[in-house]
Design a protein around this motif. Sequence first.
Motif, short mmCIF file in Angstrom:
data_model
loop_
_atom_site.label_atom_id
_atom_site.label_comp_id
_atom_site.label_asym_id
_atom_site.label_seq_id
_atom_site.Cartn_x
_atom_site.Cartn_y
_atom_site.Cartn_z
N LYS A 100 64.50 22.20 67.33
CA LYS A 100 63.24 22.35 66.83
C LYS A 100 62.73 24.19 66.61
CE LYS A 100 63.59 19.22 70.54
NZ LYS A 100 63.63 17.93 72.18
N VAL A 101 61.24 23.40 66.35
CA VAL A 101 60.52 25.00 66.07
C VAL A 101 59.39 24.82 67.60
CG1 VAL A 101 58.53 25.64 64.96
CG2 VAL A 101 60.22 24.90 63.74
N HIS A 102 59.75 26.48 68.44
CA HIS A 102 58.57 26.64 69.27
C HIS A 102 57.69 27.50 68.93
CE1 HIS A 102 61.28 24.40 72.11
NE2 HIS A 102 62.44 25.00 71.47
N SER A 103 56.60 27.16 69.52
CA SER A 103 54.94 28.63 69.61
C SER A 103 55.14 29.37 70.90
CB SER A 103 54.47 27.61 69.09
OG SER A 103 54.42 27.27 67.67
N GLU A 104 55.12 30.53 71.26
CA GLU A 104 55.23 31.44 72.15
C GLU A 104 54.20 31.65 71.80
OE1 GLU A 104 57.25 34.30 74.39
OE2 GLU A 104 58.32 34.03 73.34
N TYR A 105 52.95 31.75 73.09
CA TYR A 105 51.71 32.68 72.61
C TYR A 105 52.11 33.59 73.82
CZ TYR A 105 46.86 34.38 74.82
OH TYR A 105 46.19 34.57 75.00
N LEU A 106 50.88 35.33 72.82
CA LEU A 106 51.72 35.85 72.97
C LEU A 106 50.11 36.89 73.18
CD1 LEU A 106 53.78 37.71 69.83
CD2 LEU A 106 54.49 36.50 72.14
N CYS A 107 48.96 36.50 72.49
CA CYS A 107 48.08 37.21 73.32
C CYS A 107 46.46 36.65 72.74
CB CYS A 107 47.75 38.82 73.29
SG CYS A 107 48.16 39.69 71.28
N SER A 108 45.35 37.11 72.37
CA SER A 108 44.53 36.76 71.49
C SER A 108 44.31 38.15 70.72
CB SER A 108 42.79 36.92 72.42
OG SER A 108 41.99 37.00 71.75
N VAL A 109 44.18 37.99 69.67
CA VAL A 109 43.91 39.39 68.25
C VAL A 109 42.87 40.09 69.28
CG1 VAL A 109 43.32 39.51 66.54
CG2 VAL A 109 44.80 37.52 66.61
N ASN A 110 42.09 40.00 69.79
CA ASN A 110 40.98 40.28 70.81
C ASN A 110 41.39 41.95 71.49
OD1 ASN A 110 38.91 39.73 68.58
ND2 ASN A 110 38.75 37.87 70.73
N ASP A 111 42.79 41.35 71.66
CA ASP A 111 43.10 42.19 72.79
C ASP A 111 43.79 43.17 71.50
OD1 ASP A 111 45.01 43.38 74.62
OD2 ASP A 111 45.12 41.93 75.33
N ILE A 112 43.11 44.61 71.55
CA ILE A 112 44.06 45.76 70.04
C ILE A 112 45.06 45.91 70.59
CG2 ILE A 112 43.41 47.11 68.32
CD1 ILE A 112 40.28 46.04 69.04
N LYS A 113 44.72 46.64 71.98
CA LYS A 113 46.10 46.95 72.56
C LYS A 113 47.73 46.27 72.63
CE LYS A 113 47.79 49.87 75.98
NZ LYS A 113 47.99 50.76 77.02
N LYS A 114 47.49 45.07 72.64
CA LYS A 114 48.94 44.34 72.93
C LYS A 114 49.01 43.69 71.10
CE LYS A 114 49.26 42.39 77.51
NZ LYS A 114 48.52 41.03 78.17
N SER A 115 47.55 43.99 71.03
CA SER A 115 48.22 43.17 69.54
C SER A 115 48.97 43.58 68.07
CB SER A 115 47.56 42.12 69.06
OG SER A 115 46.21 43.14 68.74
N SER A 116 48.52 44.44 68.61
CA SER A 116 48.83 46.13 67.70
C SER A 116 50.16 46.35 67.81
CB SER A 116 48.04 47.45 67.33
OG SER A 116 48.50 47.78 68.81
N ALA A 117 50.63 46.10 69.26
CA ALA A 117 52.30 46.26 69.83
C ALA A 117 52.36 45.36 68.81
CB ALA A 117 52.21 46.54 71.05
N TYR A 118 52.40 43.98 69.23
CA TYR A 118 53.35 43.23 68.95
C TYR A 118 53.36 42.76 66.85
CZ TYR A 118 53.17 40.52 72.93
OH TYR A 118 53.46 39.77 74.81
N LEU A 119 52.68 43.22 66.33
CA LEU A 119 52.59 43.50 65.08
C LEU A 119 53.41 44.50 64.46
CD1 LEU A 119 49.05 42.93 64.20
CD2 LEU A 119 51.01 41.49 63.77
N GLU A 120 53.69 45.53 65.44
CA GLU A 120 54.38 46.92 65.21
C GLU A 120 55.73 46.23 65.44
OE1 GLU A 120 54.04 50.02 63.74
OE2 GLU A 120 52.14 49.55 62.92
N GLU A 121 56.23 45.52 66.33
CA GLU A 121 57.39 45.23 66.47
C GLU A 121 58.35 44.19 65.48
OE1 GLU A 121 58.37 41.97 70.00
OE2 GLU A 121 58.57 43.72 70.72
N GLU A 122 57.00 43.61 64.56
CA GLU A 122 57.17 42.40 63.88
C GLU A 122 57.71 43.32 62.71
OE1 GLU A 122 57.31 38.60 61.38
OE2 GLU A 122 57.24 39.27 63.27
#
Length: 107
Positions: free
Chosen positions: A60-82
């Motif tokens: 099954k395909v699952h989607s996990e909410y991470l953060c809003s793109v407006n939260d630059i600190k969190k979203s940039s950390a997730y993008l770097e991890e990717e």
Amino acid sequence: MYICRVMNLVNDIIQEEKERLEKLLRVKESSFSKIPKGALRQRKIKNNVFLYRVFREGGKVHSEYLCSVNDIKKSSAYLEEEKKRIALKAEIRELKLEIEKLRRKLD
């Protein structure tokens, strides 16, 4: 006689290189397994953009909410991890190809 020594030396060098690459592969795979699996996707809901991690589990395909793109600190950390996950995956693929080439040369 001389040719046999040279061939043994070359085979020893190839064997050592293969073992070194296999150790490196284990290290890379270990660090890859620590990174959460799945791809990052952005979803626009109304006027907001949210970041989700999408992955398969049990067919099954699952989607996990991470953060809003407006939260630059969190979203940039997730993008770097990717980016790190993608780079590690490519390195692992290359290492496996190199190890296979060395295996063929030894056989």
